[in-house]
Write a protein that holds these residues in place. Structure first.
Motif, short mmCIF file in Angstrom:
data_model
loop_
_atom_site.label_atom_id
_atom_site.label_comp_id
_atom_site.label_asym_id
_atom_site.label_seq_id
_atom_site.Cartn_x
_atom_site.Cartn_y
_atom_site.Cartn_z
N GLU A 28 65.18 105.46 -6.39
CA GLU A 28 65.78 103.94 -6.66
C GLU A 28 66.19 103.40 -5.52
N ASP A 29 66.31 103.82 -4.52
CA ASP A 29 66.65 103.59 -3.15
C ASP A 29 65.61 102.62 -2.63
N ASP A 30 66.10 101.28 -2.18
CA ASP A 30 65.32 100.27 -1.31
C ASP A 30 64.91 100.79 -0.12
N VAL A 31 63.94 101.00 0.28
CA VAL A 31 63.64 101.26 1.80
C VAL A 31 62.61 100.41 2.17
N TRP A 32 62.69 99.69 3.33
CA TRP A 32 61.52 98.82 3.95
C TRP A 32 60.44 99.66 4.71
N PRO A 33 59.30 99.40 4.60
CA PRO A 33 58.21 99.95 5.39
C PRO A 33 58.58 100.12 6.86
N GLY A 34 59.10 99.18 7.28
CA GLY A 34 59.21 99.50 8.81
C GLY A 34 60.63 100.15 9.34
N GLU A 35 61.32 100.43 8.05
CA GLU A 35 62.76 101.06 8.33
C GLU A 35 62.56 102.57 9.01
#
Length: 51
Positions: A28-35
């Motif tokens: 459910e956590d939002d994570v960006w591809p470039g994070e």
């Protein structure tokens, strides 16, 4: 030594589920591809990124 890996790199290498566990993330956590995630040398060895 510190190793940096992005979410997209972890997905490509098939280790994203393990990285999520290491950092206490869930689906459910939002994570960006470039994070970027900073791994210790021990964590990187456990994930097979270095030998």
């Amino acid at each position: 030594m510190k190793i940096m890996i992005t979410q997209s790199e972890a997905l490509e290498k098939g280790i994203w589920p393990d990285v999520m566990k290491m950092f206490g993330l869930n689906q459910e956590d939002d994570v960006w591809p470039g994070e970027e995630f900073v791994l210790t040398e021990e964590q990187a060895r456990k994930l097979g990124l270095i030998s």
